[in-house]
Each structure stands twice: as structure tokens, then as C-alpha cells.
Design a protein around this motif. Sequence first.
Motif, PDB file in Angstrom:
ATOM      1  N   ALA A  41      31.303 -15.175  -0.655  1.00 59.40           N
ATOM      2  CA  ALA A  41      30.223 -15.958  -1.240  1.00 59.40           C
ATOM      3  C   ALA A  41      29.131 -16.248  -0.209  1.00 59.40           C
ATOM      4  CB  ALA A  41      30.779 -17.262  -1.814  1.00 59.40           C
ATOM      5  N   ALA A 330      27.773 -15.888  -6.293  1.00 61.73           N
ATOM      6  CA  ALA A 330      28.523 -16.767  -5.401  1.00 61.73           C
ATOM      7  C   ALA A 330      29.663 -17.468  -6.136  1.00 61.73           C
ATOM      8  CB  ALA A 330      27.598 -17.797  -4.775  1.00 61.73           C
ATOM      9  N   LYS A 334      33.593 -17.209  -5.257  1.00 62.77           N
ATOM     10  CA  LYS A 334      34.212 -18.455  -4.816  1.00 62.77           C
ATOM     11  C   LYS A 334      35.300 -18.932  -5.770  1.00 62.77           C
ATOM     12  CE  LYS A 334      34.087 -21.971  -1.851  1.00 62.77           C
ATOM     13  NZ  LYS A 334      35.056 -22.921  -2.402  1.00 62.77           N
TER      14      LYS A 334
END
Length: 414
Positions: A41, A330, A334
Motif C-alpha cells: 500500500a 491502497a 491493506k
Amino acid sequence: MKTRAIVGALCAVGLLSSGPMANAEDLEVLHWWTSGGESKAVGVLKDMMEKQGYVWKDFAVAGGAGSNAMKVLKARVLAGTPPTATQIKGVSIDEWAEEGVLANIDAATKGWDKEIPPAITKFLNYKGHYVAAPFWVHRLNWLYINKKLLDQVGGTPPTTWPEFFVLANKLKAAGIIPLAHGGQPWQDINLWEGVVLSKGADFYNKTIVDLDHGALTSATMIDVFDTVRKIASYFDPGTAGRSWNLSSAMVIQGKAAMQMMGDWAKGEFLAANLVAGKDYLCVPRPGTAKLFMFNSDSFMFFKKDGSDAATKGQVALAETITSKDFQHKAAYYKGAIPARSDVSMDGFDSCAQKSHDDFVAAIKDNALIPSLAHGMVQRDATLGAMRDVVTHFVNSNEDSKTAVQKLAQAAKVM
């Protein structure tokens, strides 16, 4: 802030930079995202900023769920060499803003009030100005289960604590570690607050948010500690000091059946090429199906050259963080969901889809619960005192009645 005492120690171990300050358009970024999914990320953001011509200076400080990074940050700010931005969350943003060291990033925030839920934006503002940009939203009250091991013992995902203990006994009888846990203070209180949450949103708010003495010392809270004690009986001998991602690896590799952790753990399952619903299950922890305990990571920005306004690079960084493209990529890596409500969930796995649906429902039902363990409720002093009580209990033979009295005393720390 009382940070002078740690400066010397940090210099001695080489954590405090002694070189020149970064150029205004260099981006020195302090964070503690060092696991597989987290690193991916961060890598997305680094690549995006470098394509815009900025020099990314990664400053990763691993360990302690960010406590190590915060020690370094305090020393850097005291020394007058703050980074461009740092990972942060919750009420800590206000604490830093009160010190007068944060930059105004209003220039980067067009549309935020419509795109980001109020439950998140309230942590990003200080006296009417934005000083931080949100990355994603994490759900804390997940239970991860290795499906192969679950099927092996003929079990089903538990929805109550009695069901959890029945399943744990089946797993233990089959020679399987029922629950992978990392014996670190932040992980202990993360587990504990999930049990508090299972008693209902009203009880959680009275005890954790309002710090109501009667609720903190009630029979219900004693039962919370009793339940935590019983959960801890299913830990393996290697629990002490274990990092959360190593516990995730135990479940991924079939060495343990379950883990109670926030949805960043899902990033580890993704990195290991496991498929949600097929290789592993993600379900709300017992008793919390209709509740959404959350935290939200952000970057806060520091004043440069004495100016209240963010630099060009800081504005670009904040704009990039909140762009649809970054938010999607991201959050995917994540294991989270985007902080922006208008980002498509296409391509996300079934766990993330459910998390997003539950998040939207929780906002409507007033069932969005901030996490104590992850700095979304109480300031550091109170959180630290309560965390010490919980982790001492988990790692000792202390009785529950004594623990609740200590908890009530700890809650008075302001």
C-alpha cells in the motif's frame, strides 16, 4: 510535550536524524507500515508521488503498533526537524494540533465534506481547518478462520462466546492451536475491547467512551474479564511478544485455526494468495455482528519554514492520498475499505464487500464504534493506563474483580 527525556536515547541508537533537513519538495514520510500488505500500500503512494516529480524519503519505524514511531516523531519535532508527514489516527491529531506544529492543508480538501463520512472527517479537522488526510477505514471486530481446519473438526463460525468455546475445544482436542494471538499490550487490549463490544453498543459507550464508573465496575465488566481469561486459555506457549502478522501467518499456514484482528490482517491473506470464503473466513467476532468497530489511518502534515500553510508537496501528497485511484488500490492491498464513500468496491473480495456494506449500515444505525485500542476514543495517557491494566490481567493470574477496580482507577487518568 514531555519529549526531551527521550532525545538523548534516540540519538544514541541512531534513530534521530543528525543530517540536514529535507528540501521543501522532498517528502520525508514517517510510518510503521512494514508488513507485506502494508508495504504494498505504501509502495503505491510512493510510486504516485515520484511520478509527480517528488523525492520520497521513506522513514519506517516498525513495532509497537506505532508507539516506537511516535517516540521518534516527538524527538524530531522537539529538535525542529519534523518529517513532511506522519502516519497517525484519531484523537492524537488534536493533541499534535494543540502544540501548534501542524500545517493547514485546506487547499487539498475540495469535496472532502461530501466524499468522506463525518465519522472520519471529525478527526481530521482542528479549529475549522484540515490538518490530516485519511487513507482508509479498518474494521476491528473481525475473527479470521482457516476454513480447512474448521471443516476438519466439523465446526461452524461462532456467533456467541459459548459457541466460540465449543469450537475452540474441538480444535484443541484435534491437536490444533485454537487461537493465534500476539502477546503485546496493544493486541491484548484489542482482544479485550472486542469482548466489551459484544456486550452491546450502549455498554461500550458507557465504559470506553464515557468512562462511567458504575459501568466500569459492574458485573458485566467482571464478566468481560472472565471471558478474556477463558479466551487466553486457548493461546499457544509462543504467544509472548509475537507480532500480529506472525499470528496471521500461523492461520495462513494452518498452524492455528483463528485470529482476532482488524482487517489489515486480510492484507496478509491476500499477499499469500488465499481466497476469502474458500481458504479462510472472515466473520464478526462473537456478539458483534451488527456493530462496526473502526479506526482510520491518516497522514498529518507538519509546518515547514514556520508557515501555517502546507507546502506544494504536502498539498500534492494530501490530494493523492484522497484520489479515487489511490484510495481503491491502497485499501485493496491493506485489507481495508476506502475512506471516501464514492470509491467503487469493484475487485474487492467478499470480506471487504461485507465490511463496506456493514460500514454504510452502521453509519445509518448509529452503530459505528470507535476503537479504544487504536487511539480513536481516549487520549494517550488514559489509553495507556487502561491498556496496562488489561495486559497485566492477560499475563497474570489476577482475578477479574481486582482488574475492574484497577480499570476504573486507570480511567481517571486524563
